[in-house]
Design an enzyme around this catalytic site. Sequence first.
Site, PDB file in Angstrom:
ATOM      1  N   GLU A  97      17.837  17.045   7.791  1.00  0.00           N
ATOM      2  CA  GLU A  97      17.887  17.807   6.544  1.00  0.00           C
ATOM      3  C   GLU A  97      16.709  18.779   6.496  1.00  0.00           C
ATOM      4  OE1 GLU A  97      19.375  19.096   4.342  1.00  0.00           O
ATOM      5  OE2 GLU A  97      19.422  18.045   2.425  1.00  0.00           O
ATOM      6  N   ASP A  98      16.875  19.866   5.742  1.00  0.00           N
ATOM      7  CA  ASP A  98      15.773  20.828   5.621  1.00  0.00           C
ATOM      8  C   ASP A  98      14.699  20.340   4.650  1.00  0.00           C
ATOM      9  OD1 ASP A  98      17.460  21.147   3.420  1.00  0.00           O
ATOM     10  OD2 ASP A  98      17.591  23.323   3.552  1.00  0.00           O
ATOM     11  N   ASP A 101      14.325  17.239  -2.083  1.00  0.00           N
ATOM     12  CA  ASP A 101      13.725  17.742  -3.318  1.00  0.00           C
ATOM     13  C   ASP A 101      13.874  16.642  -4.379  1.00  0.00           C
ATOM     14  OD1 ASP A 101      12.695  19.665  -5.097  1.00  0.00           O
ATOM     15  OD2 ASP A 101      14.661  20.471  -5.549  1.00  0.00           O
ATOM     16  N   PHE A 150       9.197  26.727  -4.517  1.00  0.00           N
ATOM     17  CA  PHE A 150      10.498  27.014  -3.926  1.00  0.00           C
ATOM     18  C   PHE A 150      10.231  27.761  -2.622  1.00  0.00           C
ATOM     19  CE2 PHE A 150      14.494  29.095  -3.077  1.00  0.00           C
ATOM     20  CZ  PHE A 150      15.369  28.042  -3.307  1.00  0.00           C
ATOM     21  N   ARG A 163      16.731  33.254   5.649  1.00  0.00           N
ATOM     22  CA  ARG A 163      16.888  32.163   6.620  1.00  0.00           C
ATOM     23  C   ARG A 163      16.274  32.518   7.979  1.00  0.00           C
ATOM     24  NH1 ARG A 163      20.428  28.389   4.323  1.00  0.00           N
ATOM     25  NH2 ARG A 163      22.105  29.258   3.084  1.00  0.00           N
TER      26      ARG A 163
HETATM   27  P1  5GP Z   1      17.981  17.639  -3.648  1.00  0.00           P
HETATM   28  O1  5GP Z   1      19.366  17.110  -3.782  1.00  0.00           O
HETATM   29  O2  5GP Z   1      17.041  16.772  -2.860  1.00  0.00           O
HETATM   30  O3  5GP Z   1      17.404  18.033  -4.981  1.00  0.00           O
HETATM   31  O4  5GP Z   1      18.096  19.034  -2.950  1.00  0.00           O
HETATM   32  C1  5GP Z   1      18.334  19.216  -1.660  1.00  0.00           C
HETATM   33  C2  5GP Z   1      18.789  20.616  -1.355  1.00  0.00           C
HETATM   34  O5  5GP Z   1      18.352  21.598  -2.324  1.00  0.00           O
HETATM   35  C3  5GP Z   1      18.175  21.026  -0.052  1.00  0.00           C
HETATM   36  O6  5GP Z   1      18.963  20.634   1.026  1.00  0.00           O
HETATM   37  C4  5GP Z   1      18.116  22.537  -0.192  1.00  0.00           C
HETATM   38  O7  5GP Z   1      19.344  23.084   0.194  1.00  0.00           O
HETATM   39  C5  5GP Z   1      17.912  22.766  -1.673  1.00  0.00           C
HETATM   40  N1  5GP Z   1      16.482  22.986  -1.968  1.00  0.00           N
HETATM   41  C6  5GP Z   1      15.646  22.144  -2.610  1.00  0.00           C
HETATM   42  N2  5GP Z   1      14.397  22.650  -2.680  1.00  0.00           N
HETATM   43  C7  5GP Z   1      14.460  23.848  -2.044  1.00  0.00           C
HETATM   44  C8  5GP Z   1      13.475  24.860  -1.766  1.00  0.00           C
HETATM   45  O8  5GP Z   1      12.294  24.799  -2.099  1.00  0.00           O
HETATM   46  N3  5GP Z   1      13.928  25.949  -1.078  1.00  0.00           N
HETATM   47  C9  5GP Z   1      15.210  26.095  -0.691  1.00  0.00           C
HETATM   48  N4  5GP Z   1      15.528  27.217  -0.027  1.00  0.00           N
HETATM   49  N5  5GP Z   1      16.154  25.158  -0.923  1.00  0.00           N
HETATM   50  C10 5GP Z   1      15.776  24.040  -1.593  1.00  0.00           C
END
Ligand code: 5GP
Length: 173
Positions: A97-98, A101, A150, A163
């Site tokens: 995963e990237d 959050d 972010f 990207r």
């Molecule tokens: P979660 O479900 O953990 O809140 O969010 C996960 C997804 O939200 C990540 O896979 C990503 O796609 C997006 N996301 C969360 N924080 C960021 C951020 O700081 N930058 C970007 N580009 N995407 C984020």
Amino acid sequence: MKKLKVLLDEETIAKRVRELGEQITRDYADAEHLVVVPIMKGSFLFAADLIRQIDRELSVEFLGLRSYGAGTETSGVVQITYDLTQSVTHQHVLVVEDIVDTGLSMRYLLENLGTRQPRSLKLCSLLHKPARTRVKVPIDYLGFTIDDHFVVGYGLDYAEKFRNLPYIGVIEN
Ligand code: 5GP
């Protein structure tokens, strides 16, 4: 054009990806085969670099997730937009995963993949933003912990842009 501040430069990322690859190589020493599951789209660059640092027999199965929400906030409603093309039953699965959050996307996905009865299921995330945690998910391999910004670049987008940046940056307003 938005201004960006570098948070993690190319060299810092490459060094950490090498370390993660070495650790994964060691940890899967007894595994006959590993299925790496990059989560689209954000982890495609990270996964491409990471698998070249893993010295084990592996295959790659992409998975697409969409998390509904307004702007940069997730609502917690998650949908699989592209599913694995092979069964992972009795396989060692490593999700790539990237960023974790709130944790909602990975909680949903790990639960979903768990029902497919993999032999093992682990998570490797390039980034983690602990300040935003809503549900705790175990991250077995973590690149970097970051503050509540972010971030974009190295696969991560803002409105599908940025990207292609080789580094991870923060958009400055
Ligand atoms: P979660 O479900 O953990 O809140 O969010 C996960 C997804 O939200 C990540 O896979 C990503 O796609 C997006 N996301 C969360 N924080 C960021 C951020 O700081 N930058 C970007 N580009 N995407 C984020």
